[in-house]
Design a protein around this motif. Structure first.
Motif, PDB file in Angstrom:
ATOM      1  N   ASP A   1       0.852  -1.097   0.107  1.00  0.00           N
ATOM      2  CA  ASP A   1       0.075   0.009   0.054  1.00  0.00           C
ATOM      3  C   ASP A   1       0.916   1.249  -0.223  1.00  0.00           C
ATOM      4  O   ASP A   1       1.662   1.369   1.009  1.00  0.00           O
ATOM      5  N   VAL A   2       0.900   2.044  -0.992  1.00  0.00           N
ATOM      6  CA  VAL A   2       1.645   3.154  -1.101  1.00  0.00           C
ATOM      7  C   VAL A   2       1.172   4.412  -0.287  1.00  0.00           C
ATOM      8  O   VAL A   2       1.989   5.471  -0.111  1.00  0.00           O
ATOM      9  N   ASN A   3      -0.033   4.375  -0.009  1.00  0.00           N
ATOM     10  CA  ASN A   3      -0.549   5.542   0.416  1.00  0.00           C
ATOM     11  C   ASN A   3      -0.787   5.333   2.146  1.00  0.00           C
ATOM     12  O   ASN A   3      -1.304   6.488   2.519  1.00  0.00           O
ATOM     13  N   ILE A   4      -0.205   4.422   2.589  1.00  0.00           N
ATOM     14  CA  ILE A   4      -0.325   4.446   4.331  1.00  0.00           C
ATOM     15  C   ILE A   4       0.499   5.509   4.873  1.00  0.00           C
ATOM     16  O   ILE A   4       1.524   5.848   4.205  1.00  0.00           O
ATOM     17  N   LYS A   5       0.081   6.084   5.919  1.00  0.00           N
ATOM     18  CA  LYS A   5       0.852   7.075   6.632  1.00  0.00           C
ATOM     19  C   LYS A   5       1.111   6.610   7.919  1.00  0.00           C
ATOM     20  O   LYS A   5       0.573   6.014   8.554  1.00  0.00           O
ATOM     21  N   ASN A   6       2.323   7.117   8.234  1.00  0.00           N
ATOM     22  CA  ASN A   6       2.687   6.995   9.590  1.00  0.00           C
ATOM     23  C   ASN A   6       2.247   8.014  10.599  1.00  0.00           C
ATOM     24  O   ASN A   6       1.391   8.671  10.293  1.00  0.00           O
ATOM     25  N   THR A   7       2.460   7.787  12.085  1.00  0.00           N
ATOM     26  CA  THR A   7       1.872   8.835  12.786  1.00  0.00           C
ATOM     27  C   THR A   7       2.248  10.013  12.750  1.00  0.00           C
ATOM     28  O   THR A   7       1.551  11.120  13.243  1.00  0.00           O
ATOM     29  N   TYR A   8       3.238  10.453  11.943  1.00  0.00           N
ATOM     30  CA  TYR A   8       3.603  12.007  11.794  1.00  0.00           C
ATOM     31  C   TYR A   8       3.091  12.365  10.305  1.00  0.00           C
ATOM     32  O   TYR A   8       3.410  13.439   9.871  1.00  0.00           O
ATOM     33  N   GLY A   9       2.000  11.525   9.797  1.00  0.00           N
ATOM     34  CA  GLY A   9       1.668  11.884   8.428  1.00  0.00           C
ATOM     35  C   GLY A   9       2.288  11.719   7.346  1.00  0.00           C
ATOM     36  O   GLY A   9       1.883  12.367   6.379  1.00  0.00           O
ATOM     37  N   ASP A  10       3.474  11.161   7.453  1.00  0.00           N
ATOM     38  CA  ASP A  10       4.324  10.797   6.213  1.00  0.00           C
ATOM     39  C   ASP A  10       3.746   9.557   5.501  1.00  0.00           C
ATOM     40  O   ASP A  10       3.591   8.402   6.173  1.00  0.00           O
ATOM     41  N   SER A  11       4.017   9.574   4.163  1.00  0.00           N
ATOM     42  CA  SER A  11       3.711   8.451   3.493  1.00  0.00           C
ATOM     43  C   SER A  11       5.079   8.004   2.729  1.00  0.00           C
ATOM     44  O   SER A  11       6.037   8.725   2.969  1.00  0.00           O
TER      45      SER A  11
END
Length: 286
Positions: free
Chosen positions: A251-261
């Motif tokens: 999944d290329v659009n998952i984001k981490n807890t800081y909002g970064d993909s």
């Protein structure tokens, strides 16, 4: 009689020891009045002595005398990196797990000094990978050599997720296969919360990544802070791993807890080739 002579020239074995105690008893029985005094005279006693000798020789055929210094020599050979010496001493029957006064084994000595061939030989001969010295340390604790750490962990039957993740991180595909075969959960997390797939991805170990995916590793699993294998590979510039993960539908659009993909991470790190790859797989720039 022949027995006293034999007893002085051979090492005791179980059958031989039996004869040591049974022979006097037999003599006593054969010399008793009930059996007749004639049984201890002449050819009968000579035949009995020959039978005892033959059985004793057969019983001791597999018994070899061992120098009391063999096991001590093993420690010295391991410490100086003498592979041939270690092999010869083991062939002579040296105890592979013998310890010195500090609880140090040959495996610990060879591991600490980086003698990989000796470490491997000792392990194949049954060296205790979890043995402790007097300070409570194992061979693994005493070595700073990565390849030896991997080797020791490979022979450790108490394999843990930490071992699997370490093998993935350094790219030891055979160790990874070994741990998986022993039942270590492929998606288990090591003490820092990373999985083997994320470890291999961030270090660019493409072959290990491929193996883990083939064995069913969760391609989109995330750490406590939302890091995925794709993000890890993108951050560190491993384009070949990124291609593999994308081909396996990460999944290329998952984001981490800081909002970064993965895309934003690759952009921040100026990995333009990876940015292009992610765009080609519909990565959203948001």
């Amino acid at each position: 009689m022949f027995w006293p002579l034999c007893a002085k020239t051979v090492e005791p074995c179980s059958i031989q020891t039996w004869w040591m105690y049974s022979y006097p008893w037999m003599c006593e029985k054969f010399s008793s009045k009930q059996m007749g005094n004639h049984l201890i005279r002449g050819s009968t006693m000579r035949i009995l002595s020959i039978v005892i000798l033959v059985i004793t020789l057969l019983a001791t055929a597999g018994c070899e005398k061992k120098s009391p210094f063999v096991t001590i020599d093993l420690l010295e050979a391991a410490a100086r990196g003498d592979l041939t010496g270690v092999k010869n001493l083991l062939d002579q029957g040296a105890d592979v797990n013998v310890k010195n006064k500090d609880g140090i084994t040959a495996l610990m000595l060879a591991s600490a000094d980086g003698y990989k061939d000796i470490v491997e030989l000792l392990l194949t001969q049954g060296a205790d990978v979890n043995g402790l010295n007097n300070n409570g340390e194992t061979a693994l604790d005493l070595t700073s050599y990565t390849e030896i750490k991997v080797l020791l962990r490979k022979y450790d039957q108490s394999a843990t997720p930490d071992f699997l993740c370490y093998a993935a991180r350094v790219g030891d595909i055979h160790a990874v296969e070994t741990y998986l075969a022993r039942g270590v959960d492929i998606n288990a997390r090591e003490t820092e919360g990373l999985t083997a797939l994320i470890e291999a991805s961030q270090e660019g170990k493409k072959d290990v990544v491929a193996l883990l995916l083939e064995k069913g590793a969760d391609i989109n699993t995330r750490t406590e802070y939302g890091l995925t294998a794709l993000m890890a590979a993108s951050r560190n510039g491993h384009s070949d791993v990124v291609k593999l993960l994308l081909a396996k539908r990460a999944d290329v659009n998952i984001k981490n807890t800081y909002g970064d993909s993965a895309l934003s991470i690759a952009s921040k790190m100026s990995h333009r080739d990876i940015v292009e790859l992610l765009h080609q797989h519909d990565a959203a720039a948001k």
